[in-house]
Design a protein around this motif. Structure first.
Motif, PDB file in Angstrom:
ATOM      1  N   PRO A  18      41.874  49.449   4.993  1.00  0.00           N
ATOM      2  CA  PRO A  18      41.236  50.121   3.864  1.00  0.00           C
ATOM      3  C   PRO A  18      42.016  49.807   2.598  1.00  0.00           C
ATOM      4  N   THR A  19      41.342  49.537   1.516  1.00  0.00           N
ATOM      5  CA  THR A  19      42.001  49.245   0.249  1.00  0.00           C
ATOM      6  C   THR A  19      41.333  50.044  -0.845  1.00  0.00           C
ATOM      7  N   VAL A  20      41.855  49.887  -2.052  1.00  0.00           N
ATOM      8  CA  VAL A  20      41.262  50.615  -3.166  1.00  0.00           C
ATOM      9  C   VAL A  20      39.890  50.072  -3.528  1.00  0.00           C
ATOM     10  N   PHE A  21      39.552  48.873  -3.034  1.00  0.00           N
ATOM     11  CA  PHE A  21      38.247  48.330  -3.337  1.00  0.00           C
ATOM     12  C   PHE A  21      37.143  49.029  -2.539  1.00  0.00           C
ATOM     13  N   GLN A  22      37.431  49.348  -1.308  1.00  0.00           N
ATOM     14  CA  GLN A  22      36.391  49.887  -0.431  1.00  0.00           C
ATOM     15  C   GLN A  22      37.098  50.641   0.696  1.00  0.00           C
ATOM     16  N   PRO A  23      36.864  51.936   0.836  1.00  0.00           N
ATOM     17  CA  PRO A  23      37.616  52.711   1.826  1.00  0.00           C
ATOM     18  C   PRO A  23      37.184  52.491   3.267  1.00  0.00           C
ATOM     19  N   ASN A  24      36.020  51.947   3.505  1.00  0.00           N
ATOM     20  CA  ASN A  24      35.520  51.835   4.871  1.00  0.00           C
ATOM     21  C   ASN A  24      35.174  50.389   5.166  1.00  0.00           C
ATOM     22  N   LEU A  25      36.071  49.706   5.882  1.00  0.00           N
ATOM     23  CA  LEU A  25      35.855  48.297   6.165  1.00  0.00           C
ATOM     24  C   LEU A  25      35.953  48.031   7.659  1.00  0.00           C
ATOM     25  N   SER A  26      35.397  48.898   8.448  1.00  0.00           N
ATOM     26  CA  SER A  26      35.546  48.774   9.890  1.00  0.00           C
ATOM     27  C   SER A  26      34.515  47.850  10.518  1.00  0.00           C
ATOM     28  N   SER A  27      33.521  47.432   9.769  1.00  0.00           N
ATOM     29  CA  SER A  27      32.491  46.563  10.329  1.00  0.00           C
ATOM     30  C   SER A  27      32.054  45.569   9.262  1.00  0.00           C
ATOM     31  N   PRO A  28      31.370  44.478   9.662  1.00  0.00           N
ATOM     32  CA  PRO A  28      30.909  43.511   8.665  1.00  0.00           C
ATOM     33  C   PRO A  28      30.011  44.197   7.640  1.00  0.00           C
ATOM     34  N   ASN A  29      30.392  44.106   6.380  1.00  0.00           N
ATOM     35  CA  ASN A  29      29.631  44.868   5.396  1.00  0.00           C
ATOM     36  C   ASN A  29      29.521  44.212   4.030  1.00  0.00           C
ATOM     37  N   TYR A  30      30.086  43.028   3.843  1.00  0.00           N
ATOM     38  CA  TYR A  30      29.960  42.379   2.558  1.00  0.00           C
ATOM     39  C   TYR A  30      28.992  41.205   2.689  1.00  0.00           C
ATOM     40  N   ARG A  31      27.715  41.480   2.589  1.00  0.00           N
ATOM     41  CA  ARG A  31      26.728  40.407   2.636  1.00  0.00           C
ATOM     42  C   ARG A  31      26.952  39.496   1.447  1.00  0.00           C
ATOM     43  N   SER A  32      27.189  38.232   1.712  1.00  0.00           N
ATOM     44  CA  SER A  32      27.651  37.375   0.640  1.00  0.00           C
ATOM     45  C   SER A  32      26.581  36.410   0.139  1.00  0.00           C
ATOM     46  N   THR A  33      26.108  35.537   0.992  1.00  0.00           N
ATOM     47  CA  THR A  33      25.159  34.542   0.535  1.00  0.00           C
ATOM     48  C   THR A  33      24.429  33.986   1.753  1.00  0.00           C
ATOM     49  N   THR A  34      23.343  33.333   1.544  1.00  0.00           N
ATOM     50  CA  THR A  34      22.609  32.695   2.635  1.00  0.00           C
ATOM     51  C   THR A  34      22.601  31.193   2.415  1.00  0.00           C
ATOM     52  N   ILE A  35      22.793  30.465   3.504  1.00  0.00           N
ATOM     53  CA  ILE A  35      22.854  29.018   3.465  1.00  0.00           C
ATOM     54  C   ILE A  35      21.882  28.485   4.510  1.00  0.00           C
ATOM     55  N   PRO A  36      21.080  27.472   4.193  1.00  0.00           N
ATOM     56  CA  PRO A  36      20.110  26.943   5.169  1.00  0.00           C
ATOM     57  C   PRO A  36      20.791  26.539   6.465  1.00  0.00           C
ATOM     58  N   SER A  37      20.076  26.692   7.554  1.00  0.00           N
ATOM     59  CA  SER A  37      20.665  26.458   8.870  1.00  0.00           C
ATOM     60  C   SER A  37      21.002  25.001   9.111  1.00  0.00           C
ATOM     61  N   ASP A  38      20.370  24.075   8.386  1.00  0.00           N
ATOM     62  CA  ASP A  38      20.682  22.661   8.590  1.00  0.00           C
ATOM     63  C   ASP A  38      21.698  22.151   7.576  1.00  0.00           C
ATOM     64  N   ALA A  39      22.401  23.057   6.927  1.00  0.00           N
ATOM     65  CA  ALA A  39      23.413  22.654   5.953  1.00  0.00           C
ATOM     66  C   ALA A  39      24.546  21.909   6.639  1.00  0.00           C
ATOM     67  N   GLN A  40      25.155  20.978   5.912  1.00  0.00           N
ATOM     68  CA  GLN A  40      26.254  20.179   6.425  1.00  0.00           C
ATOM     69  C   GLN A  40      27.538  20.539   5.658  1.00  0.00           C
ATOM     70  N   SER A  41      28.669  20.368   6.312  1.00  0.00           N
ATOM     71  CA  SER A  41      29.985  20.470   5.662  1.00  0.00           C
ATOM     72  C   SER A  41      30.159  21.778   4.897  1.00  0.00           C
ATOM     73  N   ILE A  42      29.882  22.903   5.532  1.00  0.00           N
ATOM     74  CA  ILE A  42      30.012  24.193   4.863  1.00  0.00           C
ATOM     75  C   ILE A  42      31.490  24.527   4.679  1.00  0.00           C
ATOM     76  N   VAL A  43      31.883  24.833   3.445  1.00  0.00           N
ATOM     77  CA  VAL A  43      33.263  25.217   3.146  1.00  0.00           C
ATOM     78  C   VAL A  43      33.239  26.474   2.289  1.00  0.00           C
ATOM     79  N   SER A  44      34.345  27.202   2.293  1.00  0.00           N
ATOM     80  CA  SER A  44      34.404  28.427   1.503  1.00  0.00           C
ATOM     81  C   SER A  44      35.846  28.732   1.140  1.00  0.00           C
ATOM     82  N   HIS A  45      36.002  29.539   0.095  1.00  0.00           N
ATOM     83  CA  HIS A  45      37.335  30.024  -0.309  1.00  0.00           C
ATOM     84  C   HIS A  45      37.156  31.401  -0.929  1.00  0.00           C
ATOM     85  N   MET A  46      38.051  32.327  -0.574  1.00  0.00           N
ATOM     86  CA  MET A  46      38.040  33.660  -1.158  1.00  0.00           C
ATOM     87  C   MET A  46      39.427  33.984  -1.684  1.00  0.00           C
ATOM     88  N   ASN A  47      39.519  34.513  -2.914  1.00  0.00           N
ATOM     89  CA  ASN A  47      40.818  34.961  -3.415  1.00  0.00           C
ATOM     90  C   ASN A  47      40.985  36.446  -3.125  1.00  0.00           C
TER      91      ASN A  47
END
Length: 726
Positions: A294-323
């Motif tokens: 739990p952090t000051v950003f969100q007190p309840n993080l016990s399950s997947p809860n940050y829906r981020s983005t959708t990418i087509p299922s046939d996408a290639q070379s998926i990469v990501s970075h989070m700060n």
């Protein structure tokens, strides 16, 4: 007699009443400096400054100066120091012995912490009546003009159960405070105005402990100081899944995408999370963010809860970075309706949702080797190779995503693209080019701009031999490249070279002086470890006796030193070699030997190496999986080693760890923790990853597996599990 007494009294009165505004002294010292405070007009707080009045006590202004006249700089007065942008200074005669000092205009980007000292106003001799030489001897002529922007308040707090020193960093001001173990209280020197967003972060945790801040450590400043900020510290422990139903993600419609742990070395909360991807019924790839704490950003993080983005299922070379501020960039290649390769990007804030979703390219050539780097200032780069001969990139500065532009174009095949970015916005990019041997090239970028004069389009390597391995880093003070290749003058000898620098200045190696180590055979692996002050490399190479040697070289100044042979393997095969360094220069090196299915470790700590120690000895471990081992070393001395093997016909993950100065625990099977009933077993564990938070020494292990019952009549599908340490 009465006249003499009155004259003495008059002199005494004059002696204590000279000066400007309300700044008075009890004795005359014309060489001393009086501080005049100019306050920002309240409550407007728009950068306008109130004036102050200066009064002569012994002498009046020159007879040529009349009320309303403006003094001339250089003739009547001297002003030393920098005036804030947007303000101009005037000194106006108010009466025969009064002077009004004014700052006109509005200060730009002013803040209480921008308050100005060191602006000196000095009256010159021609300003006094008849220019008497006695005037400057009897009047104070120099004043420190202090400009005070607004009203500010401090942050105050204390630490409990630290069992060591704690360092906090104050967001917005950048102030760092070392809190010693005895006092355990802190007060910020820098101040906050009403309306400022304040945040106290943990920069350095006590050795072997993990600290968290209370909820009031982040908020909006009101019209009073913030007190009672609590920092709680505790020793970490592992939290494993309870059973096979305690999973955090599963496949949907039979597919599970890649997943990536996301933590940052500067993460103040020691927060550990991951990006999980899965297939939704509408055939889009969905990314979620999950956090262990739990952090000051969100007190309840016990399950997947940050829906981020959708990418087509046939996408290639998926990469990501989070700060660590929760800003993410995703990149991928997808074909449009005309079967043309396109590069797409999404930028997502975990609090605000989708910020940008855009197509970066229009060309039809094949795209590959997509790389994304980001820093804690919300800057992101995305690089990719196009048609195997061109490098393109785009830059996001926290507000705007720039159009893609070419970094490099050449008629030969490009490969081994590596990129890195520091918190100063400086990006280092390196790649090899087959021309006809593998040469090493690099480029340097700052705030999205390609810097000239730093070897752009200039090979760092020598055209006669191929680069076998290279690695790059970009610290906040210095970026660095190391690579290996055969000596062009000595057949069979391979040298390790380096280049380093920052901004526009780079060292450029030469054959005669630049290498710092030679080996009789090509390197098999090369790790560059760098944290500004401390730098080290670890490499593996076959020696003349065909034994596998693991070597370590450190650098804390200009000269490389402390060459050390970490380990020797009496075989020409080594299944894996891992190395990790923390900010203190401690190094953990681990490697796996195929003979006997062993994993070995050595730890460089407090200036010396530990003895070579065997971490695992399981006769039933499958050598096909022993190359999947990872190790990490956190700043507070916590260390982890994780590997995969087979035990009793079941694939399992094994863990060995230590907390700071404690001893290493015996290896334990994480798989036993997720299968306590013995009914189900893991038929596949085809991916796992380990990450240690450099901040507090927390860590996490995440893996996928397929679980079945004993007769294989029931399969639970591919599931995502994790164990977390905090």
């Amino acid at each position: 007699m009465l006249r003499v007494i009155l004259h003495i009294i008059f002199i005494l009165v004059i002696s204590v009443s000279y000066g400007c505004a309300s700044n008075h002294r009890t004795s005359v010292d014309p060489n001393s400096t009086i501080t005049l405070t100019f306050n920002e007009r309240y409550p407007d707080n728009v950068g306008e400054i109130e004036s102050a009045t200066c009064k002569l006590d012994h002498w009046s202004w020159d007879k040529e100066l009349k009320s309303g006249d403006t003094l001339i700089e250089g003739l009547h007065y001297q002003l030393e120091g920098l005036i804030p942008h947007g303000l101009t200074f005037k000194a106006i005669v108010k009466s025969r012995n009064e002077l009004e000092l004014q700052f006109e205009g509005q200060a730009e980007e002013h803040h209480v912490n921008d308050s100005v000292d060191g602006l000196f106003f000095t009256l010159l001799q021609p300003v006094f009546l008849n220019a008497s030489p006695k005037a400057p001897q009897e009047e104070v002529t120099k004043y420190n003009l202090h400009i005070q922007f607004g009203v500010g308040y401090a942050l105050k707090g204390q630490v409990t159960q630290s069992d060591g020193a704690v360092t906090v960093e104050i967001k917005l001001t950048g102030e760092t405070i070392d809190i010693d173990q005895e006092n355990q209280k802190f007060t910020t020197q820098t101040l906050f105005e009403p309306g400022d967003v304040y945040e106290v972060r943990i920069k350095n945790h006590p050795r072997g402990r993990c600290c968290q801040v209370s909820s009031n450590a982040r908020g909006i400043m009101q019209n009073e100081p913030i007190e009672g900020i609590e920092i709680f510290c505790e020793e970490g422990s592992w939290d494993h899944p309870n059973n096979y139903t305690d999973f955090i993600g599963t496949d949907i419609n039979g597919f599970l995408g890649e997943h990536e742990l996301v933590t940052s070395g500067s993460n103040p909360f020691g927060e550990i999370g991951f990006l999980q991807s899965s297939m939704s019924p509408n055939t889009n790839l969905i990314f979620d963010y999950v956090s262990t704490l739990p952090t000051v950003f969100q007190p309840n993080l016990s399950s997947p809860n940050y829906r981020s983005t959708t990418i087509p299922s046939d996408a290639q070379s998926i990469v990501s970075h989070m700060n660590d501020k929760g800003l993410s960039m995703y990149g991928w290649v997808n074909q449009d309706q005309n079967s043309n390769d396109q590069v797409y990007v999404s930028i997502v804030d975990r609090d605000r949702g989708l910020i940008i979703a855009d197509k970066l390219t229009q060309t039809i050539s094949p795209k590959s080797n997509i790389k994304i780097v980001g820093n804690q200032n919300n800057e992101f780069y995305i690089f990719w190779i196009e048609n195997n001969t061109k490098i393109y990139f785009t830059y996001y500065d926290g507000k705007t995503l720039r159009q893609a532009q070419s970094l490099w174009t050449y008629g030969y095949s490009l490969n081994q693209l590596q990129v890195t970015l520091n918190n100063n916005g400086e990006a280092l990019t390196a790649w090899t080019l087959n021309n006809p041997t593998q040469q090493l090239f690099h480029s340097f970028l700052s705030q999205g701009e390609i810097k000239t004069g730093v070897g752009i389009n200039t090979p760092l390597s020598f055209a006669s031999t191929s680069v076998t391995h290279f690695d790059i880093t970009s610290g906040n003070q210095e970026s660095r490249i190391v690579w290996s290749q055969e000596d062009p003058n000595i057949t069979g000898q391979h040298n390790i070279y380096e280049a380093y620098g920052n901004h526009d200045q780079w060292t450029k190696p030469s054959i005669s002086t630049a290498y710092f180590r030679s080996e009789p055979n090509p390197l098999q692996v090369l790790h560059l470890l760098h944290h500004d002050v401390h730098t080290a490399i670890v490499w593996g190479v076959l020696n003349a006796a065909n034994d596998y040697r693991i070597r370590y070289l450190s650098r804390e100044s200009i000269t490389w030193e402390n060459l050390f042979e970490v380990g020797t393997v009496a075989t020409n095969t080594l299944t894996s070699l891992q190395a990790s360094m923390n900010l203190h220069g401690d190094v953990l090196v681990t490697w796996a030997k195929p003979s006997g299915n062993y994993i070995y470790r050595r730890l460089f700590e407090n200036g010396s190496w530990s003895t070579e120690t065997q971490t695992s000895s399981f006769s039933s471990l499958d050598t096909n999986f022993m190359d999947q081992h990872e190790s990490m070393l956190a700043n507070n001395g916590t260390a982890f080693i994780v590997w995969e093997g087979e035990e009793n016909d079941q694939y399992r993950l094994f863990l060995s760890s230590k907390i700071a100065d404690e001893t290493w625990n015996d290896p334990s099977s994480i798989g036993d923790m997720i299968n306590p009933q013995g009914e189900y077993y893991v038929t596949s564990s085809n991916h796992f990853t380990l990450h240690a938070s450099q901040g507090c020494g927390g860590g996490a292990i995440m893996w996928t597996q397929i679980s079945e019952n004993a007769d294989q009549s029931t399969t639970f599908g591919k599931q995502v599990f994790w164990s977390k340490f905090r």
